[in-house]
Design a protein around this motif. Structure first.
Motif, PDB file in Angstrom:
ATOM      1  N   ILE A  80       0.853  -1.187   0.000  1.00  0.00           N
ATOM      2  CA  ILE A  80       0.000   0.000   0.000  1.00  0.00           C
ATOM      3  C   ILE A  80       0.894   1.244   0.000  1.00  0.00           C
ATOM      4  CG2 ILE A  80      -1.749   1.275   1.298  1.00  0.00           C
ATOM      5  CD1 ILE A  80      -2.721  -1.369   2.397  1.00  0.00           C
ATOM      6  N   GLY A  81       0.624   2.178  -0.904  1.00  0.00           N
ATOM      7  CA  GLY A  81       1.461   3.361  -1.043  1.00  0.00           C
ATOM      8  C   GLY A  81       2.741   3.102  -1.794  1.00  0.00           C
ATOM      9  N   ASP A  82       2.915   1.900  -2.316  1.00  0.00           N
ATOM     10  CA  ASP A  82       4.122   1.526  -3.044  1.00  0.00           C
ATOM     11  C   ASP A  82       3.880   1.707  -4.540  1.00  0.00           C
ATOM     12  OD1 ASP A  82       6.649   0.660  -3.469  1.00  0.00           O
ATOM     13  OD2 ASP A  82       6.338  -1.397  -2.793  1.00  0.00           O
ATOM     14  N   SER A  83       4.897   1.442  -5.321  1.00  0.00           N
ATOM     15  CA  SER A  83       4.782   1.513  -6.776  1.00  0.00           C
ATOM     16  C   SER A  83       5.458   0.302  -7.387  1.00  0.00           C
ATOM     17  CB  SER A  83       5.403   2.803  -7.313  1.00  0.00           C
ATOM     18  OG  SER A  83       6.810   2.794  -7.121  1.00  0.00           O
ATOM     19  N   PHE A  84       5.151   0.054  -8.634  1.00  0.00           N
ATOM     20  CA  PHE A  84       5.726  -1.090  -9.342  1.00  0.00           C
ATOM     21  C   PHE A  84       7.238  -0.935  -9.485  1.00  0.00           C
ATOM     22  CE2 PHE A  84       6.680  -3.542 -13.221  1.00  0.00           C
ATOM     23  CZ  PHE A  84       6.140  -4.761 -12.855  1.00  0.00           C
ATOM     24  N   GLY A  85       7.704   0.289  -9.772  1.00  0.00           N
ATOM     25  CA  GLY A  85       9.138   0.514  -9.935  1.00  0.00           C
ATOM     26  C   GLY A  85       9.916   0.303  -8.642  1.00  0.00           C
ATOM     27  N   ARG A  86       9.398   0.824  -7.514  1.00  0.00           N
ATOM     28  CA  ARG A  86      10.096   0.629  -6.236  1.00  0.00           C
ATOM     29  C   ARG A  86      10.109  -0.836  -5.824  1.00  0.00           C
ATOM     30  NH1 ARG A  86       7.495   5.609  -4.853  1.00  0.00           N
ATOM     31  NH2 ARG A  86       5.793   4.471  -3.858  1.00  0.00           N
ATOM     32  N   MET A  87       9.070  -1.557  -6.174  1.00  0.00           N
ATOM     33  CA  MET A  87       9.045  -2.983  -5.866  1.00  0.00           C
ATOM     34  C   MET A  87      10.158  -3.714  -6.603  1.00  0.00           C
ATOM     35  SD  MET A  87       8.083  -6.098  -7.313  1.00  0.00           S
ATOM     36  CE  MET A  87       7.097  -5.488  -8.672  1.00  0.00           C
ATOM     37  N   LEU A  88      10.417  -3.345  -7.862  1.00  0.00           N
ATOM     38  CA  LEU A  88      11.498  -3.969  -8.619  1.00  0.00           C
ATOM     39  C   LEU A  88      12.858  -3.676  -7.983  1.00  0.00           C
ATOM     40  CD1 LEU A  88      10.352  -3.224 -12.291  1.00  0.00           C
ATOM     41  CD2 LEU A  88      10.216  -5.405 -11.081  1.00  0.00           C
ATOM     42  N   GLN A  89      13.059  -2.458  -7.521  1.00  0.00           N
ATOM     43  CA  GLN A  89      14.332  -2.104  -6.901  1.00  0.00           C
ATOM     44  C   GLN A  89      14.546  -2.872  -5.602  1.00  0.00           C
ATOM     45  OE1 GLN A  89      14.370   2.143  -6.478  1.00  0.00           O
ATOM     46  NE2 GLN A  89      14.286   2.527  -8.687  1.00  0.00           N
ATOM     47  N   ARG A  90      13.480  -3.021  -4.791  1.00  0.00           N
ATOM     48  CA  ARG A  90      13.617  -3.763  -3.541  1.00  0.00           C
ATOM     49  C   ARG A  90      13.931  -5.237  -3.788  1.00  0.00           C
ATOM     50  NH1 ARG A  90       8.842  -1.411  -2.219  1.00  0.00           N
ATOM     51  NH2 ARG A  90       7.840  -3.455  -2.266  1.00  0.00           N
ATOM     52  N   ALA A  91      13.457  -5.772  -4.901  1.00  0.00           N
ATOM     53  CA  ALA A  91      13.689  -7.180  -5.213  1.00  0.00           C
ATOM     54  C   ALA A  91      15.104  -7.430  -5.720  1.00  0.00           C
ATOM     55  CB  ALA A  91      12.672  -7.666  -6.246  1.00  0.00           C
ATOM     56  N   GLY A  92      15.873  -6.369  -5.974  1.00  0.00           N
ATOM     57  CA  GLY A  92      17.246  -6.544  -6.428  1.00  0.00           C
ATOM     58  C   GLY A  92      17.426  -6.469  -7.920  1.00  0.00           C
ATOM     59  N   VAL A  93      16.419  -6.014  -8.650  1.00  0.00           N
ATOM     60  CA  VAL A  93      16.543  -5.882 -10.108  1.00  0.00           C
ATOM     61  C   VAL A  93      17.414  -4.662 -10.403  1.00  0.00           C
ATOM     62  CG1 VAL A  93      15.271  -5.603 -12.266  1.00  0.00           C
ATOM     63  CG2 VAL A  93      14.295  -6.956 -10.401  1.00  0.00           C
ATOM     64  N   SER A  94      18.303  -4.798 -11.350  1.00  0.00           N
ATOM     65  CA  SER A  94      19.214  -3.711 -11.687  1.00  0.00           C
ATOM     66  C   SER A  94      18.439  -2.527 -12.267  1.00  0.00           C
ATOM     67  CB  SER A  94      20.265  -4.186 -12.688  1.00  0.00           C
ATOM     68  OG  SER A  94      19.656  -4.547 -13.916  1.00  0.00           O
ATOM     69  N   SER A  95      19.053  -1.353 -12.215  1.00  0.00           N
ATOM     70  CA  SER A  95      18.409  -0.142 -12.738  1.00  0.00           C
ATOM     71  C   SER A  95      18.128  -0.271 -14.236  1.00  0.00           C
ATOM     72  CB  SER A  95      19.290   1.079 -12.471  1.00  0.00           C
ATOM     73  OG  SER A  95      19.497   1.242 -11.083  1.00  0.00           O
TER      74      SER A  95
ATOM     75  N   SER B 184      15.210  -2.617 -14.657  1.00  0.00           N
ATOM     76  CA  SER B 184      13.994  -1.976 -14.151  1.00  0.00           C
ATOM     77  C   SER B 184      13.448  -0.987 -15.168  1.00  0.00           C
ATOM     78  CB  SER B 184      14.281  -1.264 -12.833  1.00  0.00           C
ATOM     79  OG  SER B 184      14.630  -2.181 -11.819  1.00  0.00           O
ATOM     80  N   SER B 185      14.331  -0.208 -15.790  1.00  0.00           N
ATOM     81  CA  SER B 185      13.879   0.750 -16.806  1.00  0.00           C
ATOM     82  C   SER B 185      13.267   0.039 -17.997  1.00  0.00           C
ATOM     83  CB  SER B 185      15.055   1.621 -17.264  1.00  0.00           C
ATOM     84  OG  SER B 185      15.602   2.340 -16.179  1.00  0.00           O
ATOM     85  N   THR B 186      13.890  -1.082 -18.396  1.00  0.00           N
ATOM     86  CA  THR B 186      13.346  -1.840 -19.534  1.00  0.00           C
ATOM     87  C   THR B 186      11.983  -2.415 -19.194  1.00  0.00           C
ATOM     88  OG1 THR B 186      15.608  -2.416 -20.196  1.00  0.00           O
ATOM     89  CG2 THR B 186      13.816  -3.713 -21.132  1.00  0.00           C
ATOM     90  N   VAL B 187      11.844  -2.977 -17.985  1.00  0.00           N
ATOM     91  CA  VAL B 187      10.558  -3.561 -17.577  1.00  0.00           C
ATOM     92  C   VAL B 187       9.474  -2.488 -17.507  1.00  0.00           C
ATOM     93  CG1 VAL B 187       9.352  -4.680 -15.673  1.00  0.00           C
ATOM     94  CG2 VAL B 187      11.586  -5.514 -16.380  1.00  0.00           C
ATOM     95  N   MET B 188       9.806  -1.329 -16.941  1.00  0.00           N
ATOM     96  CA  MET B 188       8.815  -0.254 -16.849  1.00  0.00           C
ATOM     97  C   MET B 188       8.372   0.201 -18.231  1.00  0.00           C
ATOM     98  SD  MET B 188       8.138   0.357 -13.660  1.00  0.00           S
ATOM     99  CE  MET B 188       7.460   2.011 -13.678  1.00  0.00           C
ATOM    100  N   SER B 189       9.304   0.232 -19.170  1.00  0.00           N
ATOM    101  CA  SER B 189       8.950   0.626 -20.535  1.00  0.00           C
ATOM    102  C   SER B 189       8.056  -0.419 -21.195  1.00  0.00           C
ATOM    103  CB  SER B 189      10.221   0.842 -21.351  1.00  0.00           C
ATOM    104  OG  SER B 189       9.920   1.150 -22.685  1.00  0.00           O
ATOM    105  N   LEU B 190       8.386  -1.718 -20.994  1.00  0.00           N
ATOM    106  CA  LEU B 190       7.575  -2.772 -21.603  1.00  0.00           C
ATOM    107  C   LEU B 190       6.181  -2.824 -20.982  1.00  0.00           C
ATOM    108  CD1 LEU B 190      10.221  -5.653 -21.797  1.00  0.00           C
ATOM    109  CD2 LEU B 190       9.357  -4.258 -23.679  1.00  0.00           C
ATOM    110  N   VAL B 191       6.111  -2.734 -19.658  1.00  0.00           N
ATOM    111  CA  VAL B 191       4.803  -2.770 -18.995  1.00  0.00           C
ATOM    112  C   VAL B 191       3.987  -1.537 -19.345  1.00  0.00           C
ATOM    113  CG1 VAL B 191       3.655  -2.767 -16.744  1.00  0.00           C
ATOM    114  CG2 VAL B 191       5.625  -4.239 -17.124  1.00  0.00           C
ATOM    115  N   GLY B 192       4.661  -0.377 -19.428  1.00  0.00           N
ATOM    116  CA  GLY B 192       3.949   0.849 -19.775  1.00  0.00           C
ATOM    117  C   GLY B 192       3.321   0.809 -21.152  1.00  0.00           C
ATOM    118  N   GLY B 193       3.843  -0.032 -22.050  1.00  0.00           N
ATOM    119  CA  GLY B 193       3.214  -0.165 -23.355  1.00  0.00           C
ATOM    120  C   GLY B 193       1.910  -0.924 -23.313  1.00  0.00           C
TER     121      GLY B 193
END
Length: 522
Positions: A157-172, A175-184
């Motif tokens: 709650i109050g979190d975001s998809f991008g911050r969740m990826l960073q907490r899981a250990g996904v590289s920057s 994370s940028s690639t995933v956000m771009s793909l999901v945003g499409g």
């Protein structure tokens, strides 16, 4: 036994016994003839009885906790020592058993024996069959890493998809690639809190670098699942549509002991029941207007996916079949971009009180007063609220902005038409945040406190008009009426008939195709 009775008549005394056979004089007594001579032969006990009797008299085993130091106590101590000495004398002799001496183990035999001990278990072996190290074993500088790591993360709650990826250990970069793909496919911020995200992190080339993302799966919406996988070194996304049945859910039941409790028992959500109570409260008193034999009728937006998940939306219809009165049918309908509740005839009504337009304190009331700048008494057609400079000003009720700009002594001024002849005005603003013709909702910021126009300091001048005449804003209650006509009324009635034709309970789902039926819910 001879003796002399009365009148010198000799008599005999007989010994009487009440036990035996034979009756005398019908009294149940037994007469035994002759004399009973007592026996004077002495009794001689056996030696066992004599010893037992002596032991009882002497008390060889007294309680050693009592009468410490007395003759009896010392007698008990002697008994105890005698018994202990007897047991020691009865012990068998202990002599060593001769046996051959084993030869010492060779290093190979020692390693083989050590592998069968419990020690290897503590060192990390699984079966206890771990052999000792030899010359072929080389020490490791670091513990070997897993080739892949499977993670199951949740958007809080109050979190975001991008911050969740960073907490899981996904590289920057990933994370940028995933956000771009999901945003499409969907807006990443629209993915609701509580959504589970499955990820697989692959092998990294060195410990100083983050693990690459190999796979990701997320249920972005009820009708859409997303899968991201690394193919030929690049991340690729696959959209999986899921069939969804949008048939509304109808819940009916008897009011009984309580409307809320009965609706909950019938399966309605608490939020749905609250919306239902607010809707019918516009037409009937919840205290005295609802009887135990009345029947509630609730229709709520409901979506069910082919994978089994459900999603409950807003309340669409609120009905009450009264046993002793006219049935109540309320339908949610949108007019001019605003949702309202209309009863079956197409008439909508909304009652309530206007909210405070600013967080401040009352400094001047409605009526005649001495104007501090003009220097004479005149009608004050509103109330003043003292508030700090720049405090937000809110619309007291929903409506349409009919004026926004400079207005004589009011300075920066906004006027809102709320319908049914009710208007509100807001003066002396430092800045206006609304424009003429805009539809605003109750509580929306329309400006900020200032001191423009004829003003001696920052405050809000607030007015309320009924049919063009100013009234006291502190005692205003309003009722808005809306009447549907023409095509809008026809569409309204068609929707009402369609909803009331639904069966009660969860209907059989009707999916347009079987797409997504095999998608695993996360």
């Amino acid at each position: 036994m001879p003796g002399h009775g009365p009148a010198g008549v000799a008599s005999q005394v007989f010994q009487k016994s009440d036990f035996g056979t034979g009756q005398v004089d019908g009294a149940g007594s037994i007469a035994l003839g002759g004399f009973v001579r007592p026996s004077h032969a002495p009794y001689v006990p056996t030696w066992r009885e004599a010893v037992s009797d002596w032991a009882h008299r002497v008390d060889l085993t007294p309680d050693l906790a009592r009468s410490v130091g007395s003759l009896t106590w010392w007698r008990g101590v002697a008994t105890c020592m005698g018994l202990c000495g007897t047991m020691l004398l009865a012990l068998p002799g202990i002599e060593p058993v001769p046996a051959p001496i084993r030869a010492p183990l060779s290093p190979a035999q020692f390693d083989q024996l050590r592998a069968q001990m419990i020690t290897p278990l503590a060192l990390g072996a699984d079966t206890g069959g771990r052999m000792g190290p030899t010359d072929a074993v080389a020490p490791l500088a670091h513990t070997p890493e897993r080739p892949t790591i499977d993670l199951d993360a949740v958007i809080g709650i109050g979190d975001s998809f991008g911050r969740m990826l960073q907490r899981a250990g996904v590289s920057s970069r990933d994370s940028s690639t995933v956000m771009s793909l999901v945003g499409g496919a969907v807006d990443p911020d629209s993915i609701e809190a509580g959504t589970r995200v499955g990820m697989t992190l692959g092998r990294r080339p060195s410990r100083a670098m983050p693990r690459p993302l190999d796979a990701l799966s997320v249920r972005a919406r009820l009708d859409l699942a997303l899968e991201i996988r690394r193919v030929n070194g690049a991340l690729d996304i696959r959209e999986i549509p899921i069939a969804v049945d949008d048939t509304p859910l109808r819940i009916r039941g008897r009011v009984g002991g309580g409307l809320y409790a009965s609706a909950r028992a019938a399966g309605a959500d608490p939020s749905t029941i609250q919306s239902y109570l607010k809707a019918i409260a516009q037409q009937v008193s919840l205290g005295s207007g609802v009887g135990a034999d009345d029947r509630f009728d609730i229709i709520v937006a409901h979506r069910r996916a082919a994978t089994g998940e459900t999603e409950t939306g807003k309340l669409l219809f609120a009905g009450l079949d009264r046993a002793g009165g006219k049935a109540l049918n309320m339908l949610r309908w949108t007019v001019n971009g605003q949702e309202q509740w209309f009863e079956a005839s197409g008439v909508g009504q909304r009652r309530g009180m206007m909210m405070a337009p600013v967080a401040g304190h009352l400094t001047s009331s409605f009526g005649m007063r001495f104007h501090p700048i003009l220097g004479y008494s005149r009608m004050h057609a509103g109330v003043d609220f003292g508030a700090p400079w720049g405090s937000p000003i809110y619309a007291a009720s929903s409506g349409r902005v009919v004026f926004a700009g400079r207005h004589g002594g009011h300075g920066n001024y906004v006027k809102i038409d709320h319908g049914s002849g009710i208007d509100t005005g807001y003066g002396h603003m430092s800045r206006i945040a609304a424009y003429a013709g805009e539809m605003v909702r109750q509580g929306q910021v329309i400006g900020y406190v200032g001191s423009t126009g004829l003003s001696t300091g920052p405050h809000l001048h607030y007015e309320v008009y009924r049919n063009g005449a100013p009234i006291n804003p502190l005692s205003v209650k309003f009722t808005q009426m809306s009447q549907l006509t023409g095509n809008a009324l026809s569409a309204f009635r068609a929707k009402l008939v369609s909803l009331k034709g639904l069966p009660a309970g969860l209907p059989e789902a009707k999916f347009a195709g079987g797409a997504g039926a095999q998608v695993r819910a996360r």
